[in-house]
Design a protein around this motif. Structure first.
Motif, PDB file in Angstrom:
ATOM      1  N   GLN A 179      -5.132   0.524  -7.014  1.00  0.00           N
ATOM      2  CA  GLN A 179      -5.617   0.736  -5.656  1.00  0.00           C
ATOM      3  C   GLN A 179      -6.289  -0.513  -5.099  1.00  0.00           C
ATOM      4  OE1 GLN A 179      -7.905   4.288  -6.457  1.00  0.00           O
ATOM      5  NE2 GLN A 179      -6.285   5.626  -5.683  1.00  0.00           N
ATOM      6  N   PHE A 180      -7.062  -1.183  -5.933  1.00  0.00           N
ATOM      7  CA  PHE A 180      -7.719  -2.399  -5.463  1.00  0.00           C
ATOM      8  C   PHE A 180      -6.700  -3.513  -5.216  1.00  0.00           C
ATOM      9  CE2 PHE A 180     -11.652  -0.417  -6.775  1.00  0.00           C
ATOM     10  CZ  PHE A 180     -12.575  -0.949  -5.881  1.00  0.00           C
ATOM     11  N   ILE A 181      -5.670  -3.592  -6.042  1.00  0.00           N
ATOM     12  CA  ILE A 181      -4.636  -4.611  -5.828  1.00  0.00           C
ATOM     13  C   ILE A 181      -3.867  -4.319  -4.543  1.00  0.00           C
ATOM     14  CG2 ILE A 181      -2.426  -5.473  -6.689  1.00  0.00           C
ATOM     15  CD1 ILE A 181      -3.579  -5.179  -9.536  1.00  0.00           C
ATOM     16  N   ALA A 182      -3.469  -3.065  -4.338  1.00  0.00           N
ATOM     17  CA  ALA A 182      -2.676  -2.709  -3.159  1.00  0.00           C
ATOM     18  C   ALA A 182      -3.460  -2.939  -1.872  1.00  0.00           C
ATOM     19  CB  ALA A 182      -2.227  -1.245  -3.250  1.00  0.00           C
ATOM     20  N   PHE A 183      -4.658  -2.382  -1.781  1.00  0.00           N
ATOM     21  CA  PHE A 183      -5.438  -2.529  -0.559  1.00  0.00           C
ATOM     22  C   PHE A 183      -6.002  -3.939  -0.418  1.00  0.00           C
ATOM     23  CE2 PHE A 183      -5.228   2.039  -0.902  1.00  0.00           C
ATOM     24  CZ  PHE A 183      -5.120   2.451   0.421  1.00  0.00           C
ATOM     25  N   GLY A 184      -6.277  -4.590  -1.546  1.00  0.00           N
ATOM     26  CA  GLY A 184      -6.714  -5.983  -1.491  1.00  0.00           C
ATOM     27  C   GLY A 184      -5.607  -6.896  -0.987  1.00  0.00           C
ATOM     28  N   TRP A 185      -4.363  -6.605  -1.394  1.00  0.00           N
ATOM     29  CA  TRP A 185      -3.225  -7.408  -0.914  1.00  0.00           C
ATOM     30  C   TRP A 185      -3.023  -7.228   0.583  1.00  0.00           C
ATOM     31  CZ3 TRP A 185      -0.592 -11.151  -3.337  1.00  0.00           C
ATOM     32  CH2 TRP A 185       0.569 -11.633  -2.726  1.00  0.00           C
ATOM     33  N   LEU A 186      -3.136  -5.985   1.053  1.00  0.00           N
ATOM     34  CA  LEU A 186      -3.037  -5.760   2.490  1.00  0.00           C
ATOM     35  C   LEU A 186      -4.180  -6.463   3.219  1.00  0.00           C
ATOM     36  CD1 LEU A 186      -1.925  -4.544   5.050  1.00  0.00           C
ATOM     37  CD2 LEU A 186      -2.999  -2.366   4.454  1.00  0.00           C
ATOM     38  N   GLY A 187      -5.383  -6.431   2.644  1.00  0.00           N
ATOM     39  CA  GLY A 187      -6.502  -7.155   3.236  1.00  0.00           C
ATOM     40  C   GLY A 187      -6.237  -8.645   3.309  1.00  0.00           C
TER      41      GLY A 187
ATOM     42  N   ARG B  29       8.967  -9.070  -9.316  1.00  0.00           N
ATOM     43  CA  ARG B  29       9.041 -10.011 -10.436  1.00  0.00           C
ATOM     44  C   ARG B  29       7.797 -10.002 -11.320  1.00  0.00           C
ATOM     45  NH1 ARG B  29      13.468  -9.578  -9.216  1.00  0.00           N
ATOM     46  NH2 ARG B  29      15.066 -11.149  -8.800  1.00  0.00           N
ATOM     47  N   THR B  30       6.923  -9.031 -11.146  1.00  0.00           N
ATOM     48  CA  THR B  30       5.711  -8.987 -11.964  1.00  0.00           C
ATOM     49  C   THR B  30       5.519  -7.592 -12.550  1.00  0.00           C
ATOM     50  OG1 THR B  30       4.196  -8.322 -10.179  1.00  0.00           O
ATOM     51  CG2 THR B  30       4.617 -10.684 -10.450  1.00  0.00           C
ATOM     52  N   THR B  31       4.755  -7.534 -13.622  1.00  0.00           N
ATOM     53  CA  THR B  31       4.407  -6.248 -14.226  1.00  0.00           C
ATOM     54  C   THR B  31       3.570  -5.411 -13.277  1.00  0.00           C
ATOM     55  OG1 THR B  31       4.442  -7.248 -16.433  1.00  0.00           O
ATOM     56  CG2 THR B  31       3.265  -5.166 -16.195  1.00  0.00           C
ATOM     57  N   ILE B  32       2.702  -6.077 -12.522  1.00  0.00           N
ATOM     58  CA  ILE B  32       1.873  -5.372 -11.547  1.00  0.00           C
ATOM     59  C   ILE B  32       2.749  -4.652 -10.530  1.00  0.00           C
ATOM     60  CG2 ILE B  32       0.255  -5.698  -9.632  1.00  0.00           C
ATOM     61  CD1 ILE B  32      -1.062  -7.910 -11.243  1.00  0.00           C
ATOM     62  N   GLY B  33       3.804  -5.310 -10.088  1.00  0.00           N
ATOM     63  CA  GLY B  33       4.709  -4.695  -9.130  1.00  0.00           C
ATOM     64  C   GLY B  33       5.344  -3.440  -9.688  1.00  0.00           C
ATOM     65  N   ARG B  34       5.805  -3.493 -10.926  1.00  0.00           N
ATOM     66  CA  ARG B  34       6.414  -2.307 -11.547  1.00  0.00           C
ATOM     67  C   ARG B  34       5.386  -1.184 -11.694  1.00  0.00           C
ATOM     68  NH1 ARG B  34       9.054  -6.546 -14.298  1.00  0.00           N
ATOM     69  NH2 ARG B  34       7.493  -6.583 -15.968  1.00  0.00           N
ATOM     70  N   GLN B  35       4.169  -1.556 -12.001  1.00  0.00           N
ATOM     71  CA  GLN B  35       3.121  -0.545 -12.116  1.00  0.00           C
ATOM     72  C   GLN B  35       2.787   0.085 -10.771  1.00  0.00           C
ATOM     73  OE1 GLN B  35      -0.068  -2.720 -14.021  1.00  0.00           O
ATOM     74  NE2 GLN B  35       0.695  -2.279 -16.080  1.00  0.00           N
TER      75      GLN B  35
ATOM     76  N   VAL C  30       0.834  -1.203   0.000  1.00  0.00           N
ATOM     77  CA  VAL C  30       0.000   0.000   0.000  1.00  0.00           C
ATOM     78  C   VAL C  30       0.868   1.253   0.000  1.00  0.00           C
ATOM     79  CG1 VAL C  30      -1.631   1.370   1.377  1.00  0.00           C
ATOM     80  CG2 VAL C  30      -2.009  -1.077   1.068  1.00  0.00           C
ATOM     81  N   LEU C  31       1.925   1.267   0.812  1.00  0.00           N
ATOM     82  CA  LEU C  31       2.807   2.438   0.855  1.00  0.00           C
ATOM     83  C   LEU C  31       3.532   2.630  -0.471  1.00  0.00           C
ATOM     84  CD1 LEU C  31       4.370   2.175   4.441  1.00  0.00           C
ATOM     85  CD2 LEU C  31       2.576   3.703   3.660  1.00  0.00           C
ATOM     86  N   ILE C  32       3.953   1.549  -1.095  1.00  0.00           N
ATOM     87  CA  ILE C  32       4.602   1.652  -2.403  1.00  0.00           C
ATOM     88  C   ILE C  32       3.665   2.309  -3.412  1.00  0.00           C
ATOM     89  CG2 ILE C  32       5.356   0.286  -4.395  1.00  0.00           C
ATOM     90  CD1 ILE C  32       6.693  -1.636  -2.425  1.00  0.00           C
ATOM     91  N   ALA C  33       2.377   1.976  -3.309  1.00  0.00           N
ATOM     92  CA  ALA C  33       1.381   2.531  -4.233  1.00  0.00           C
ATOM     93  C   ALA C  33       0.953   3.942  -3.860  1.00  0.00           C
ATOM     94  CB  ALA C  33       0.156   1.618  -4.275  1.00  0.00           C
ATOM     95  N   GLY C  34       1.600   4.522  -2.843  1.00  0.00           N
ATOM     96  CA  GLY C  34       1.310   5.904  -2.488  1.00  0.00           C
ATOM     97  C   GLY C  34       0.166   6.085  -1.518  1.00  0.00           C
ATOM     98  N   GLY C  35      -0.345   5.000  -0.941  1.00  0.00           N
ATOM     99  CA  GLY C  35      -1.442   5.097   0.009  1.00  0.00           C
ATOM    100  C   GLY C  35      -0.972   4.861   1.432  1.00  0.00           C
ATOM    101  N   ILE C  36      -1.926   4.842   2.339  1.00  0.00           N
ATOM    102  CA  ILE C  36      -1.645   4.513   3.732  1.00  0.00           C
ATOM    103  C   ILE C  36      -2.916   3.908   4.309  1.00  0.00           C
ATOM    104  CG2 ILE C  36      -2.302   6.783   4.626  1.00  0.00           C
ATOM    105  CD1 ILE C  36       0.010   6.474   6.653  1.00  0.00           C
ATOM    106  N   ASP C  37      -2.746   2.913   5.159  1.00  0.00           N
ATOM    107  CA  ASP C  37      -3.897   2.210   5.735  1.00  0.00           C
ATOM    108  C   ASP C  37      -3.616   1.948   7.210  1.00  0.00           C
ATOM    109  OD1 ASP C  37      -5.948   0.510   6.493  1.00  0.00           O
ATOM    110  OD2 ASP C  37      -5.893  -0.671   4.653  1.00  0.00           O
ATOM    111  N   ILE C  38      -4.487   2.442   8.074  1.00  0.00           N
ATOM    112  CA  ILE C  38      -4.321   2.176   9.503  1.00  0.00           C
ATOM    113  C   ILE C  38      -5.449   1.300  10.036  1.00  0.00           C
ATOM    114  CG2 ILE C  38      -3.087   4.333   9.889  1.00  0.00           C
ATOM    115  CD1 ILE C  38      -5.696   5.371  11.200  1.00  0.00           C
ATOM    116  N   SER C  39      -6.248   0.728   9.132  1.00  0.00           N
ATOM    117  CA  SER C  39      -7.389  -0.077   9.568  1.00  0.00           C
ATOM    118  C   SER C  39      -7.122  -1.578   9.537  1.00  0.00           C
ATOM    119  CB  SER C  39      -8.607   0.219   8.688  1.00  0.00           C
ATOM    120  OG  SER C  39      -8.411  -0.260   7.364  1.00  0.00           O
TER     121      SER C  39
END
Length: 333
Positions: free
Chosen positions: A218-226, A190-196, A58-67
């Motif tokens: 955003q859905f990938i980043a927060f979904g991964w944290l979830g 190692r993935t295109t998603i990661g580079r994106q 999430v932080l890499i994607a420029g977001g932050i999550d405290i929940s």
């Protein structure tokens, strides 16, 4: 060698700090440097590392999550109830249920952020309170002790008796943590998603113009944290052998401090899994050492607060400005 040190300056710095702190604590306390304490630290840190690698994305994607910590508590309760409905289940069904619930809660955050254009920290402050309020309202703060045997039975992967009669052991949470760490490392390196994700976190508008799907990121980043929160919640229930509604409350700040200490930039576009893991270990070692020394836990909270404040202050400062070596240059990863 110089290039390796320059590229991974944060990780080498953390290793150096860990060595120094460990040396000091070994003289200050009698039990810190024991093998048993080291193994205990690894077992105890596993859940925080699972949370941390999710937050890293999430932080890499420029977001932050405290929940996420409260979401993990919700997942614990939801999974325990669902397992009761299906007659107890097993590890496979437990992980599927916990992971699904975690991803769902993470996607709720992504929906609020993407669809309604709410700043991520504001959205997750809101969901933090909503999740925790609903959890306490429906459970009335009552813990669940009647869990399936497979969930409460300890799974020991390695154990050995020491000459002094004590036992050292590696338990299931460590294995799950390793899998989560490797999966996250694979995703972001190692993935295109990661580079994106890196591109989006570093320059959202440039990523948009380049054709990167902002909503998907955003859905990938927060979904991964979830996903990591769900898995971490189930592992925590296994480790504690019970589900307590507020057991993970407050864990989010410890994990956030560890991740930014590990080199993740709060502005997005930077961070490594190794730095993230080392950050968690440094926080755990510090807390463990203070506990062994009999220092008040409030002192540890002050340290966490200071780390977050310093990280926010220096989040946009280039690395070479912080190092005395003029020839070193910050490297974006």
């Amino acid at each position: 060698m110089h290039s390796l040190i320059r590229t991974h300056a944060t990780e080498f710095s953390l290793l150096g700090v860990i060595v120094v702190i460990s040396a000091v604590l070994s003289f200050a306390t009698a039990n810190f440097l024991s093998l048993g304490n080291a193994f205990d630290l690894l077992n105890i840190s596993s859940v925080n590392i699972i949370f941390a690698v999710g937050l890293l994305v999430v932080l890499i994607a420029g977001g932050i999550d405290i929940s996420f910590a409260v979401a993990a508590s919700v997942v614990q309760y939801g999974t325990a109830i669902a397992l009761g409905w299906i007659g107890g289940g097993g590890w496979l069904s437990g992980f599927v249920i916990a992971a699904s619930l975690g991803v769902l809660l993470g996607c709720v955050n992504a929906l609020l952020i993407h669809r309604f254009r709410i700043i991520s920290i504001v959205a997750t402050i809101a969901t933090f309170n909503i999740y925790f309020g609903l959890l306490m309202f429906f459970t009335r703060g009552v813990s669940i002790y009647d869990l399936p045997d497979w969930l409460t039975d300890r799974v020991i992967l390695f154990e050995r008796e020491m000459p002094d009669g004590t036992w050292i052991e590696i338990t299931l949470p460590v294995l799950v943590m390793i899998i989560c760490v490797v999966a996250t490392w694979t995703l972001i390196t190692r993935t295109t998603i990661g580079r994106q994700l890196f591109a989006f976190g570093d320059n959202p508008e440039g990523a948009r113009r380049f054709g990167i799907n902002i909503g998907a990121m955003q859905f990938i980043a927060f979904g991964w944290l979830g996903l990591m929160a769900g898995i971490g919640g189930l592992v925590q229930a296994h480790y504690a052998q019970e589900v307590v509604p507020n057991a993970l409350y407050g864990r989010e700040l410890d994990v956030l401090a560890a991740v930014v200490l590990g080199g993740a930039r709060l502005g997005g576009g930077k961070g490594t899994v190794l730095g993230c893991v080392l950050g968690v270990l440094l926080i755990s070692i510090t807390q463990n050492g203070l506990n062994l020394m009999g220092v008040s836990p409030f002192a540890f909270k002050m340290i966490i607060g200071a780390i977050i404040l310093i990280a926010i202050t220096l989040s946009n400062t280039r690395l070479e400005r912080l190092l005395p070596f003029a020839g070193w240059k910050g490297t974006r990863r």
